[in-house]
Structure formats: structure tokens, C-alpha cells
Motif scaffolding. Sequence first.
Motif, PDB file in Angstrom:
ATOM      1  N   HIS A   1       0.823  -1.206   0.000  1.00  0.00           N
ATOM      2  CA  HIS A   1       0.000   0.000   0.000  1.00  0.00           C
ATOM      3  C   HIS A   1       0.860   1.260   0.000  1.00  0.00           C
ATOM      4  O   HIS A   1       0.336   2.359   0.166  1.00  0.00           O
ATOM      5  CB  HIS A   1      -0.964  -0.008   1.188  1.00  0.00           C
ATOM      6  N   ASP A   2       2.144   1.098  -0.171  1.00  0.00           N
ATOM      7  CA  ASP A   2       3.048   2.246  -0.188  1.00  0.00           C
ATOM      8  C   ASP A   2       3.620   2.383  -1.601  1.00  0.00           C
ATOM      9  O   ASP A   2       4.525   1.636  -1.997  1.00  0.00           O
ATOM     10  CB  ASP A   2       4.170   2.006   0.837  1.00  0.00           C
ATOM     11  N   PRO A   3       3.081   3.329  -2.385  1.00  0.00           N
ATOM     12  CA  PRO A   3       3.514   3.436  -3.790  1.00  0.00           C
ATOM     13  C   PRO A   3       5.022   3.611  -3.924  1.00  0.00           C
ATOM     14  O   PRO A   3       5.623   3.032  -4.839  1.00  0.00           O
ATOM     15  CB  PRO A   3       2.777   4.678  -4.291  1.00  0.00           C
ATOM     16  N   ALA A   4       5.640   4.357  -3.022  1.00  0.00           N
ATOM     17  CA  ALA A   4       7.079   4.591  -3.133  1.00  0.00           C
ATOM     18  C   ALA A   4       7.846   3.299  -2.906  1.00  0.00           C
ATOM     19  O   ALA A   4       8.832   2.995  -3.613  1.00  0.00           O
ATOM     20  CB  ALA A   4       7.515   5.655  -2.133  1.00  0.00           C
ATOM     21  N   ALA A   5       7.392   2.496  -1.935  1.00  0.00           N
ATOM     22  CA  ALA A   5       8.060   1.224  -1.668  1.00  0.00           C
ATOM     23  C   ALA A   5       7.860   0.254  -2.838  1.00  0.00           C
ATOM     24  O   ALA A   5       8.787  -0.455  -3.247  1.00  0.00           O
ATOM     25  CB  ALA A   5       7.505   0.611  -0.381  1.00  0.00           C
ATOM     26  N   LEU A   6       6.655   0.253  -3.359  1.00  0.00           N
ATOM     27  CA  LEU A   6       6.388  -0.612  -4.519  1.00  0.00           C
ATOM     28  C   LEU A   6       7.258  -0.193  -5.691  1.00  0.00           C
ATOM     29  O   LEU A   6       7.815  -1.029  -6.409  1.00  0.00           O
ATOM     30  CB  LEU A   6       4.900  -0.528  -4.913  1.00  0.00           C
ATOM     31  N   TYR A   7       7.364   1.121  -5.875  1.00  0.00           N
ATOM     32  CA  TYR A   7       8.178   1.633  -6.976  1.00  0.00           C
ATOM     33  C   TYR A   7       9.618   1.143  -6.833  1.00  0.00           C
ATOM     34  O   TYR A   7      10.225   0.667  -7.789  1.00  0.00           O
ATOM     35  CB  TYR A   7       8.125   3.164  -6.997  1.00  0.00           C
ATOM     36  N   GLN A   8      10.146   1.269  -5.617  1.00  0.00           N
ATOM     37  CA  GLN A   8      11.534   0.837  -5.397  1.00  0.00           C
ATOM     38  C   GLN A   8      11.690  -0.651  -5.703  1.00  0.00           C
ATOM     39  O   GLN A   8      12.643  -1.070  -6.360  1.00  0.00           O
ATOM     40  CB  GLN A   8      11.956   1.094  -3.943  1.00  0.00           C
ATOM     41  N   ALA A   9      10.762  -1.443  -5.217  1.00  0.00           N
ATOM     42  CA  ALA A   9      10.860  -2.888  -5.440  1.00  0.00           C
ATOM     43  C   ALA A   9      10.762  -3.208  -6.938  1.00  0.00           C
ATOM     44  O   ALA A   9      11.537  -4.002  -7.476  1.00  0.00           O
ATOM     45  CB  ALA A   9       9.755  -3.609  -4.670  1.00  0.00           C
TER      46      ALA A   9
END
Lengths: 645, 645
Positions: free
Chosen positions: A229-237
Motif C-alpha cells: 500500500h506504499d507506492p514509493a516502496a512498490l516503486y523501489q521494489a
Amino acid sequence: MTGERMDLSGLRGFAAERMDPTQRRAVEGLAARARMDVLDAIARAGSGHPGGALSSMDIYATLWLCARVAPGDERAPERDRIVVSHGHTAAGLYAVLGNLGFFDIEEFRRGFRTACSAFEGHPGLRVPGVEWCSGSLGQGLSVGCGFALGLRQLGSPGRVFVVLGDGEQAKGQIGEARELAAKYRLGNLIAIVDCNGLQASGTVAEILPQGIEAKYAASGWRVCHADGHDPAALYQALRSCCGDSTQPTVILARTIMGKGVSFLENRFESHGRVLKADECARALEELRPLAEANPWQVPERGPDRQPPEPVERRVLAGQPLVYAAGRTLDCRAAFGAALNSLAAANRGRPGAVPTVLDCDLLESLRLREFRRDFPAHLIECGIQEHNAATVAAALSRAGVLTFFADFGVFAVDETYGQHRMSDLNATSLKLVATHCGVDVGEDGKTHQCVDAVGLLANLWGFQVLAPADANQTDRMVRYAATTPGNVAILMGRSPCPVLTDAAGRVLFGEGYEFRFGQADWIRAGDQGTIVSFGHMVWRAARASDSLRRRGVRVGVLNLACPVELDAARLREAAATGLVITYEDHNERTGIGAQVGAFLAESGLHCRFGRMGLRRYGLSATPDCQYEQLSLTAEALEERVLLEMS
Amino acid sequence: MTGERMDLSGLRGFAAERMDPTQRRAVEGLAARARMDVLDAIARAGSGHPGGALSSMDIYATLWLCARVAPGDERAPERDRIVVSHGHTAAGLYAVLGNLGFFDIEEFRRGFRTACSAFEGHPGLRVPGVEWCSGSLGQGLSVGCGFALGLRQLGSPGRVFVVLGDGEQAKGQIGEARELAAKYRLGNLIAIVDCNGLQASGTVAEILPQGIEAKYAASGWRVCHADGHDPAALYQALRSCCGDSTQPTVILARTIMGKGVSFLENRFESHGRVLKADECARALEELRPLAEANPWQVPERGPDRQPPEPVERRVLAGQPLVYAAGRTLDCRAAFGAALNSLAAANRGRPGAVPTVLDCDLLESLRLREFRRDFPAHLIECGIQEHNAATVAAALSRAGVLTFFADFGVFAVDETYGQHRMSDLNATSLKLVATHCGVDVGEDGKTHQCVDAVGLLANLWGFQVLAPADANQTDRMVRYAATTPGNVAILMGRSPCPVLTDAAGRVLFGEGYEFRFGQADWIRAGDQGTIVSFGHMVWRAARASDSLRRRGVRVGVLNLACPVELDAARLREAAATGLVITYEDHNERTGIGAQVGAFLAESGLHCRFGRMGLRRYGLSATPDCQYEQLSLTAEALEERVLLEMS
């Protein structure tokens, strides 16, 4: 918000090193807006699956904003592909696509799950941006493999993202796909598992405990974790997966079912719960602050890119191989030879060299020479037919001429469910089923595919062909290679004589062109007609010739397309007063059923009889089987005489 | 050698702590003798699979000597079960069984792979000692799960041993079975994988690299290793698995393909290589010394134990639930209620309380109450239909009344290949397919099972039933529960009115008993007949009633058994001069095809028309679908009038 959109476009292709706080808020605004649309659309429709749609929402928003695919571009060959495996989250997918401008979001909100709308309960291909129509769980990773293999073969830089549910990780086909992806080092394949820990009937842990991470690791995948649910974390992954890796990656995204609505969160009942009007209003109130804090503005749709031409239009049919009268050979050999000939004729033409998926039956399918000459085009899957069938279908959709060849029991019976989904996905699979009928011989009844026509007749989008000899096999393989759409070719195992007419001239020789839907008169006769197909046709011709010597004139009609009936020729057959179907197939579901129903429906009131299988055969040579099952040419002759008496 | 046999019997049930050297030599003698018989039989047959048969031989010899199953006892309920998953090793299995006295070994040597012999190319059930007819790879572990669940439920101390190939570990269904076995703590299930590293087309490592050990470990299994050609080592490993464990175990047995014959060893070509006469002689020479050093004497067959009675004969049908005229309810609800009623009626009767396998659709299948009241009888498999279908079938063979219930697309389409194998295994599965037809509604075409009749018509061993209302559902469920053999019950999703005759009396009420093969007159009429089934029957009755008001007398025949046609009643229908089939099913393969072919074949020359599906439906309510597809009662009425004009 136009300025922020400019910022967002920098994320495309995961170019920017990270998502800055402004960008992140914009993505959150998109997700909040889309969540509201999901609840609104489901409430209007009165049915749907809110739990998973809200759970996967931030994954969808991040992916579609950052992958290289945008409105107008959604059919560009070099785009990234995003596949949704857990199709019941369709509302979430539609809401994101609509808010990104792939189509008018209002059409979704008003039309979801109603007749004539493109917005079906599970992802429909008519919706711009949808890559695959899913709904039968467990097939998405296979689709991803097919797309990833296709992009690589066509030299495309595109990546393939597959979003899956955690409950569906129980499906064995996903395990098959994992291993094939690892074998072929599909670094362009990235799976994202929405791990909300719940499924329709309870928690994943209580319904079927699974070590999801251990399974992917055991298959040789790289495993990442992220807050789903964290777009920034998803983006990094996601960005970390987009290197020049030769290893497929899975992101296990921790999520919450029903995310964003307090009374839907973390409850398995949210899977299919439809909110009443007051509940929906409360839910929208909960979501509104986030949406208003980061207002999302739907961008303009870009100019439409033309879709690529179907690969089949680019395929050269090559020079037919003509087999001479007097030769006896199996259709499998003619299939293998035709493949090599087609591959040679199309060398260097992108996507047009046939690619063949094999499940550890190279020798039996006469594919050794093909592998020797075109090794990059033989995809060896091992014993995993479900995955192979879906991978092949998806590969065909990626623009590669694709054959899936296998014994009939595996090519059709074992994988029927997969072909049904391919049918719904308008793929262009060339399915070759060998060893059909009791003609498979000593392997016995587990290997007797005596229902291929009966099964494939159910799939409206499959053309079903059955060659009667090596020449017709050659021409049918070339027809399939140059014709868009799903085509199945059914053949037996044993050698068949090259068919000739009554005067001894080759029937399917020089100048013969196969036409779909056309039946072939093999013998003329005005006292009756034997209707047959495949490897029984030469036996029918033998019976007809023998009867003629006894003064009985019975024709033979080859139903080369056993499902698409040739009405004109069947009328000619009926006009002889007697029609007998003769097949190495269950007579309840094969051409006996098809032709019988046709005669009744057309009011063609001739005598009609069926000769086929009423039980499984034995473990014995084909000749011995036909003897035991009263299906020899001699038995046919007797039956004809009996019907005429 | 009689003395040594006495020693060997001490190994039964893994009672002795270890195999002493004398015993070991005896087992080696059995294996050597059996290897010679394998080569001899394959050479005589001219086809077969020597590579795997020789590879698995020492596993077979050790297992069958040490497990609690012996000639004469092979149908005793409390025996151990030995399942061979890689069925192409059949010759090895037969050779061991024959040399143990299960049957006359000469019958195998002479009859292998020839007509009329029980010794088919893949394990045949007619061979004493064979527990399961295999040949479609990847299903054996599921069979083992079903047997293990059954033995546990019936309180039997029996263990289940499943021998598998390493190549087939690629099949996803094995992964599904692993996870179910771990969930249900099947400590009585022991898998032995014949790890010879080769398969038909090459090495396992090159065809599809797999971390077999990692996969089993990831699923929560205990993993052991053993030399697969050392009987004493195998014995130790097997004995270590036979404790009171609650964890399933796998033994990875290192083996050599073609073991014992120098020129067959470690060559993938040995998989299906048939030796020429001189090669066979050389091979036998290589094997002879070991066989002569430890001469094996075939023991006498023990007295035959009676097989257990089919569980269905022990099941009480209970008191039918009768639904009153005027009620409208879905057949699923009647199914759930009938299950609870049956379970209550059979409480305490071993095997007779229905056990239901569910794939995460508890609520939709109306099984919540059943799970609440009979939790031990609800096996929740999660999303893994292939495994569930096979487990259910095997559980039924273990003597447990077993239902597998699922949406039609999963119960039939997705699992057709599994049911085909169950058909060959004479199982007693009760298959309940709900949500059939476009009646599934808004879930859309991925969920439309519009081919259930067309698919199941191919399986000779399945009785196919389709209830027309809740009352008929109740009676059919009780019929299935009390009738041995495979029975499929197909139903829609939506509520149907309780059917009444023209006078308003309940049609399937008190006193009604379902009889297989019988069609039901719902309405009389001498000007034509509508033939229908399932949830379309009430619509047909409505059309008939409306036509009667317009002065047109058209009957309605309910084809409650849409595959096993009621010839007498169809003749009555044809005598009305007009037959129209009306179905929520592909009209090419449903009752339209069956009835049409029947009319043509029977020379019943009435007018005949089909109304059914010619394409997939939409994502919309059933009523809306029927409207769009011209399948409403009104459309039927118009069609009747058109045909009569």
C-alpha cells in the motif's frame, strides 16, 4: 494537477531513481479516486468483488503509472505487459485504467457487470489496456511466461508484470510456470503477489497453508518484499526488478483486503460483499479525504497507435511437400517435415518461424529434426502440460507463430480448461494432437484420446482439422500457420497410405489447397455414403472399393473439418439415401453426433447409422483394436450391407 | 527357498528392525527374476518402457515384500495401499506382483500389451494388486492423499505408499497434493521418488531443472534419501517413515535408469527402447547370475479375502425434503440441505456420512451449515481443483461416500482430464457442478460452464443428472449417495420455482423417486414437444402454458439425464411431429446434438430444431442474458410457432 502529471511521467519505465513525496501523493490520489469508483460501480451493479480490488489497488496504480504503457499505446508491440491473474479484482483494474484515460471512466461506473458493456465481471479484452481475460485462477503466471518469451524472441525491451493473489498460489500451474520461467531465465518477467492473507472462505493460512516465499525460492526466483500500500516502496521494489537480470523476480506485497474502508478491512467476507446504499455512502466518506487532499485529474488520451498485423499474415506458406501414391507414412512425420519446411521458408522473418512447445515427447512427435535445425524455436517444457498450453497461447498473442504439440490425451483432454481460456482470449494457438484414437495402440486406454472432437466442438473459437493422410497433413499445417486464430489439428499415430482416388491419382497432391469447412469426396457412390475423418478414411475407401467389386456403389466423404460441417456435401451424401459415420472416436460425441443432429435439423430424412467407439479400447496394436471393436474395413462393409438390406 | 520366505514375512509391516543379509539376498533374487521377466515381456510385446521399469524395480520388490498387502489380501480394507504414479513402469510392477504370486507370472510374460490380456501398457485394474490405473503423469500423489484420508476416516491402520518418477515432479498437481497432505498431517502417506535423473527426451536437469528436495521441504514434508537399488537401505528409510508421525514423508531414492543391463543403464533412450532378440538375450545373460545366486520361488497365493461392499449400499437415503408449490429456491440450497440430511441419517455409519471436498467456495455452494454440523467431513482444499478432483475420486475408492462440489467451470471444464482418469479407475465420485450455464450471471464468460453435457458425454462411466428444481435436486443427491459409481449432478445458480403439473400439483414431491435414464413429462401436448433440462425446464413449462392459452398444445419433456436418453419418451415426443431442444448450453454439444442424432439414427422423421447457445454470454443477470441470447420463454414460444407455421 497538470504539473504533477508531468512529474509522474518521469516515473515511466522506472527511469527516476525514486518517487518523490509529491509524486507519491499524486499516486495516492489516483488510488483513492479509483477506490471510490470501485465501490460506486459495484454498488450500482449489485455484485462484484470489492475486497481484492481494494487490496490490489495501490499495486495497480503504481504499475500502470510507471510501466511503459499508456492510453493510445496499449497495442504498441514494444509496450510493457501487465497481466492480472486474479481476475475477480477486475473492478480495481478498470478503475485505474479509466482514471488514467484508457477510456471514459463513466462507462465503467455505469456499465460494470451489465449487458452490452465491455466491463465484465472478470477482465474483458474489449476494455482498452486489458491484456488478458482472466477468471480461472492460476493461469496468469503462465500468460506472463508466454508474453516474456515472445518479447524476448521479437527483440522487444518490454517487460511483463503479472499481479497474482495469494490464495491462488495453491494452484499447481503457477509452480509449473515458475520452473519454466527459471529455466528460460526470464529476467523480463516480474510477478507481484497481493498477499492480503485472506481468500473467499477464510484465511490463506487456514484454508491451505503455503510457504509462498519458499516455493518461489525453491524454483530459483529472486524474492523481494514490499508494503503493497506504499507506492514509493512498490516503486523501489519494481525498479529493482528492472535491471538486466536473467532471473525472474517476485515481489511479495503485504496488503490488506478491503484496504481503505474500515469495515471491509481484513475480513474475508469482503471478498464478494456488495455494500448497501448507506454502507457505500459511509465507505465513500472514509475515502474522500485522501482523494480530495490529492485530487486526481484524468489525463487526455494519447494518439492511437496501430495494432501490429497478425503474425500469420507475415508467414510464408513455403513449398508444399507432396507425398507420392504408394507411400505409407504417419501424419506425425508429415507434421514434423512441414514444420521444418515452414521454418526454413520464414527464416529471418520476425515471429514467423514456428516456435513449438514440447512436453518431453520430442521423438514421438517427430520433432528431433526441428530441434536440431531450429533449436531456439523448440521450447522444452517437460511434463507440465497445463502451463505449456497457456504459455503457448500467450506466446501466440505476443506475435509469435506458436505450435503446441502433444499426444491427444494431453493436448486436448488434460488441457481443455486452458484451451477454453485461450478461446476467450482470442489467441492464435496452433494445437497439434497426435496419437488420437485407439490408434495409439499398446499404450492402452489411459492414452486413448477418443474424445478430441467431442471436446473441441465446445470451443467456438477453435477451427478443428483432421488430416486423412500425409499430404493433407502438410497442407493443413501450412494453412494453420498462415491463418489467424486458434487451429487444432488431430491425427492418429499409425502410418496411413497416401490417399488416391478410384483411378489411383493422388487426392491431396499438387494443386490441392485445403479450405476450412470443406469435406472431400474420396469415392463417389449413389447407394449410400460413408462419412469419416482422419486415419479411418483410408479404411473407408478400402471398404468402398471392396463393395464396388461386389456391385455396391457407396461413396466416401472425408469430413476434414469434423466440427464445421460442410452442409452442401452432407446434403449430397444424404441424397444417396444412406449415411453411415465411421470414426475412431466416441460415437456419442464425435462426427456421429454432429452429422446425425445436422441431418435431423435439416430435415434430410435418409437412413443414418453410427460406427464408432462405445467403450475404451484395449492395450494392443491398432489393427487388433479395430478387430475387437468391430471397426475394421470389413466390419464397415458388413454394416453397409446390413443397412441396405 | 521356503525357509527364506518365512524370514521375509517377518519384514511385513516393517516389523523387523532391519533386513538381514539373507533377507536382502532374497529380495535381490526377486528383483533380478522380475527384471528378466520385464525384458522378456517387453521383447515379446514389441513395445513398452524398460528404462523406468528397471529403475523402479528394487523399490517395487522392497515395498511389495514389506508392506501389509499380499496375494489374496489385495482387497482387504485394512491393507496398505501402493500406488504407482509413473504408470509407464507397469511392466516392473506386473513382474513383481506376478513373482509374488498375485497371479500367474506367465500370463504377464505372454500377454503384456496384447488384446484381451489384463496386462495393459499402463497399470490396469484387472491385475490383482494394482490399486490405481495410472498413465497420465502427476496424479499419483493426489491418489495417495485420497487413500490416506480414507484410511484415516475409516480408522484403518493402513499406510499409503506412492511411487513417482522424478520427471513428473514438474507437474503442478503434485505440488497441490503436497500441500493438502501437509495441511491434513497425513503421516500415513509416504512418497518414494525414483530419481534416475532421466526422462523420455533427455536429463531431468536439461528438460526442466527442479529443486525436488526444496519443493517437498517448502511444502512441509519430511525428506529422506536412500539408495534406490539397495533393498536394505530402502527398508530402513521406509521403516523410518512408519512411525506415528503426523507429517508426510518423501524418500528421494537415487536410481539408475535401465538398472542391471549395462547397455541400458543411464541412457534416456532406454525409456521406451525395445530390445531386439539378440540384445534381449545379452541383457538376460547379464541379469542371470544374480537371479541364479538368489533363486526366487513364487509363493502360493493365500486364500482370497472378500472385497468390502460398496459404501453406497450401506448409505441410508434418509427422509426426502419436499419443497412446496409456490416456493422458488436455488438447487444449490437444496443440495446443501440434502447433504445435511444425508449426513444426519448416516451418523455413526462408517464411510456413509458424506465427505465433501471444497475449493474455497463454501458460501456459494451452500456448504456453511454442512461444515458447521459435520466439520470433520468438509475437506477444504483451497484453490487447487486438479488435486481436489483426484483426491475425491480416490477417497471414494477407499470406501468413503465422497462429493466434489464446485462451480461448473472448475468441476467439469478445468478438471476434465482428472475425471477421465477417475472414469478409467471405476471410482465412485459424486460430482456436483453448480453455477452451470449463462445462468451464472454477472461473473461473465470465464465462469460460464456451457459445455458440461458436451464434456461429460465423453465419459462412459459417469451418470449425468440435471435437476429441474429443488425437489428433483434433493432426490438426485440421495440417488447419487446410494448408487455405486460416478454420478455428476449439474445445476444452475439462480432460484427456480418448484415445478408443478398443469393442475398445479408438485411434480417431484412425495412419492417421486428418481430413476436413472428416465425423462419426465412436465406438460402434455400433441402438436409438438419442447425437450429441455435443468434450470430451463420451468421456462419451457411457462412457454407451453402460454401457448396453450393461445390454443397450441405443445408438451414439455424434462431430460433429467441429458446423456442417457430415454428412448421411449423421446419416441413419444417425436410422435407429436415436432421436437425442439431448449437449453442453456452450447447447442452444438448439448442435448440438441444428443437428441438430434438419436432421432436421425432411430428413423424418427419429425421436424427438429435446436435452441441453445451459439456463443458465450455476457456479464449480466441471467434474465438479461436470456433476453440477449434469444432464450427467454417468449423467444421459445415464438420459435415453436415459427416451426409450426
